[in-house]
Design a protein around this motif. Sequence first.
Motif, PDB file in Angstrom:
ATOM      1  N   ILE A  62      55.843  11.435  90.935  1.00  0.00           N
ATOM      2  CA  ILE A  62      57.022  11.055  90.135  1.00  0.00           C
ATOM      3  C   ILE A  62      56.766  11.194  88.641  1.00  0.00           C
ATOM      4  N   ALA A  75      58.115   6.165  83.134  1.00  0.00           N
ATOM      5  CA  ALA A  75      58.540   5.409  84.320  1.00  0.00           C
ATOM      6  C   ALA A  75      59.885   4.732  84.102  1.00  0.00           C
ATOM      7  N   TRP A  80      63.598   5.888  90.448  1.00  0.00           N
ATOM      8  CA  TRP A  80      62.563   5.774  91.471  1.00  0.00           C
ATOM      9  C   TRP A  80      63.172   5.833  92.867  1.00  0.00           C
ATOM     10  N   ILE A  82      62.913   4.644  95.781  1.00  0.00           N
ATOM     11  CA  ILE A  82      62.271   3.571  96.545  1.00  0.00           C
ATOM     12  C   ILE A  82      63.234   3.019  97.596  1.00  0.00           C
ATOM     13  N   ILE A 111      59.606  -0.918  87.322  1.00  0.00           N
ATOM     14  CA  ILE A 111      60.375  -0.540  88.515  1.00  0.00           C
ATOM     15  C   ILE A 111      61.277  -1.684  88.959  1.00  0.00           C
ATOM     16  N   VAL A 127      53.945   2.445  95.912  1.00  0.00           N
ATOM     17  CA  VAL A 127      53.830   3.251  94.696  1.00  0.00           C
ATOM     18  C   VAL A 127      52.341   3.381  94.382  1.00  0.00           C
ATOM     19  N   ILE A 139      54.993   8.242  95.061  1.00  0.00           N
ATOM     20  CA  ILE A 139      55.380   7.492  96.255  1.00  0.00           C
ATOM     21  C   ILE A 139      54.599   8.046  97.441  1.00  0.00           C
TER      22      ILE A 139
END
Length: 332
Positions: A62, A75, A80, A82, A111, A127, A139
């Motif tokens: 990522i 970030a 993300w 997720i 995050i 992560v 990930i």
Amino acid sequence: MLYVEILGNLPEMARDEVKAMLELAGGEIVGQDYLFLKVEAGKDAFPYLDRLGLAHEYGELIVEAESIEELLQKAEEVDWPIKGAFKVDTETMANCRHDVLDLPRKLGAVIHSQGFKVNLSKPDTLVRVYCGERVYAGIRYRFFDPKDFERRKAHNRPFFRPISLHPRVSRALVNLTKATREILDPMMGAGGILIEAGLLGLKVYGVDIKPEMVEGAETNLRHYGVKDYELKLGDATRLEELFPGKKFEAVATDPPYGTAATLAGKKRDELYGEVLRCIYNVLEDGGRLAIAFPTSFDGKSEAEKVGFRMLGRYYQRVHKSLERYFYVFEKE
């Protein structure tokens, strides 16, 4: 972009195993930081990466950065991917040059600020942060559990012979041949290479000169659920007689390493030379051979005499009386 973390015991062999699988999938390695490989490939690569033997894990890359501060900044700017709750886990490699002590908490906060929940005990998404010359966050998609391979080590098989490659190495030899349909092991012993190939869905062919090995290998294949196999009692120097008219996509084998003793009535180096010639004759053009030889045998020059081209050679010290090379050859 994907990442693969390879194992450190045979790193060059592990990298080339990934490369071979990516060649089948239409991807490529575009960077390396110690044991961390950056991979350019799509979802089509997943079934091939799932085959790996000398890898710890793979996943989606990522964020990549030169510093912790840059990593945290980037970030904040990405979405993300997720699912469910997450946890941040750090891998500090031997060449790590950043202070990552508090990084899981800091990245987790970034995050979490996007609306994702944290679960440190049973996360749905892991992560992974890698620290090397640079820092990376991704990930995890697949973890290669060592226990899966341990269950297939020699002493856990119903037919047991102590001299056997580790299942991870057997798997890597199969993958280095780039086999997609079938594989032959002309000196199969208890069938360790064939077990790994069979579990990948390949049709496996095996030969051994000892009846107890043929019976034992079949017992082992059945035990691990491998059904598409053809085993024969015979001499590895007479493969054309055992399989008349047959050309194999790939061959992988671990010959016996007897030194003072003769092997099947032949001196060791003489046997190796004859086996190389015979394998060459039953391989398809462009087919690959993955094979192990003790370092005292010049596998490269002997294989080149037959007509093979060497693609890779990987050194391994097993113990003080055994050092070997794993070779990958191609029939031109």
